[in-house]
Design an enzyme around this catalytic site. Sequence first.
Site, PDB file in Angstrom:
ATOM      1  N   HIS A 223       0.837  -1.196   0.000  1.00 16.73           N
ATOM      2  CA  HIS A 223       0.000   0.000   0.000  1.00 16.73           C
ATOM      3  C   HIS A 223       0.875   1.250   0.000  1.00 16.73           C
ATOM      4  O   HIS A 223       2.098   1.164   0.035  1.00 16.73           O
ATOM      5  CB  HIS A 223      -0.958   0.010   1.188  1.00 16.73           C
ATOM      6  CG  HIS A 223      -0.253   0.004   2.528  1.00 16.73           C
ATOM      7  ND1 HIS A 223      -0.008  -1.148   3.239  1.00 16.73           N
ATOM      8  CD2 HIS A 223       0.273   1.010   3.282  1.00 16.73           C
ATOM      9  CE1 HIS A 223       0.619  -0.866   4.369  1.00 16.73           C
ATOM     10  NE2 HIS A 223       0.807   0.452   4.412  1.00 16.73           N
TER      11      HIS A 223
ATOM     12  N   TYR B   3      -3.449   3.671   2.124  1.00 15.56           N
ATOM     13  CA  TYR B   3      -4.489   3.275   1.167  1.00 15.56           C
ATOM     14  C   TYR B   3      -3.872   2.341   0.137  1.00 15.56           C
ATOM     15  O   TYR B   3      -2.684   2.435  -0.178  1.00 15.56           O
ATOM     16  CB  TYR B   3      -5.076   4.496   0.451  1.00 15.56           C
ATOM     17  CG  TYR B   3      -5.909   5.393   1.337  1.00 15.56           C
ATOM     18  CD1 TYR B   3      -7.253   5.126   1.565  1.00 15.56           C
ATOM     19  CD2 TYR B   3      -5.349   6.512   1.946  1.00 15.56           C
ATOM     20  CE1 TYR B   3      -8.020   5.951   2.379  1.00 15.56           C
ATOM     21  CE2 TYR B   3      -6.105   7.350   2.763  1.00 15.56           C
ATOM     22  CZ  TYR B   3      -7.441   7.053   2.975  1.00 15.56           C
ATOM     23  OH  TYR B   3      -8.196   7.879   3.780  1.00 15.56           O
ATOM     24  N   THR B   4      -4.704   1.460  -0.402  1.00 19.02           N
ATOM     25  CA  THR B   4      -4.257   0.535  -1.442  1.00 19.02           C
ATOM     26  C   THR B   4      -4.877   0.922  -2.773  1.00 19.02           C
ATOM     27  O   THR B   4      -6.101   0.939  -2.891  1.00 19.02           O
ATOM     28  CB  THR B   4      -4.658  -0.915  -1.113  1.00 19.02           C
ATOM     29  OG1 THR B   4      -4.137  -1.277   0.164  1.00 19.02           O
ATOM     30  CG2 THR B   4      -4.114  -1.872  -2.174  1.00 19.02           C
TER      31      THR B   4
ATOM     32  N   CYS C  28      -8.957  -8.354   6.037  1.00 20.73           N
ATOM     33  CA  CYS C  28      -8.865  -6.893   6.035  1.00 20.73           C
ATOM     34  C   CYS C  28     -10.259  -6.306   6.210  1.00 20.73           C
ATOM     35  O   CYS C  28     -11.132  -6.458   5.353  1.00 20.73           O
ATOM     36  CB  CYS C  28      -8.241  -6.375   4.737  1.00 20.73           C
ATOM     37  SG  CYS C  28      -7.827  -4.606   4.821  1.00 20.73           S
TER      38      CYS C  28
END
Length: 286
Positions: free
Chosen positions: A88, A105-106, A260
């Site tokens: 990320h 954030y990815t 996740c």
Amino acid sequence: MAILETLDIPTVGVAVAVAAVLAVVAYRSFTSKSRAGNGVLYDFCCLHPEEFKKFKLVKRTQLSHNVAEFRFALPTPTSVLGLPIGKHISCKGKDATGAEVVKPYTPTTLDSDVGYFELVIKMYPQGRMSHHFREMCVGDYLAVKGPKGRFNYQVGQVRAFGMLAGGSGITPMYQVARAILENLEDKTKVHLIYANVTFEDILLKEELNGLASSYPDSFKVYYVLNEPPEVWNGGVGFVSKEMIKAHCPPPASDIQILRCGPPPMNKAMAAILDDLGYSSEMQFQF
């Protein structure tokens, strides 16, 4: 030999010198560029692990009342972000008080998407970084550094992944799944359970359904909703032990379950997985 006899020594010397210079230039170019699978030469990594770099917002697409897709341009049309699978980035912005905030954030894009990267962001009312994204307009810049994260992926490291995602926790799962499925040499199976509160909360639904349609033998997705619509053929309530047994690969040395989601969900899933016999080596939490 006749050809060589027509050349004088100075001419040959110049030719050799020119060839040497061109070889050096080619080598230096190669070390800063790479070639994609389609043969297109692209610029290498735009990220720096310790220094924030700024990228321009070129497109913002509102997906729902509190979710938007942000597209950021890379330095050139052939640049790639340079983010390994499952990693990320850290994004820096300002909250409602003007205080600096950094949050991971990815991206939903891969390095096969050249010239840009995209983030799908769910903006929460009290979220500090959510405020920054909510205020962003086309032409604004986002400060980013990376790659970050503990997950490392190599083709064939497992036979199958089980994925347990909740809410915006879908983004690393989607990134990993897409990278696996779009690689013709990767035979890894992916089984995703994706939990949300309402139908409208499901992120990347079209993209996930597209993967399931395009790769029916390699990718399965099972949706779970706390508050489902009247007509619904997915799971209802919270992700349960029975759901995991039905839709994820059973414990084995060549599988791994990825988690996740919100902290309460991650904690509950870890307990269920332990009860089902998944060892710590078979589990990974983003």
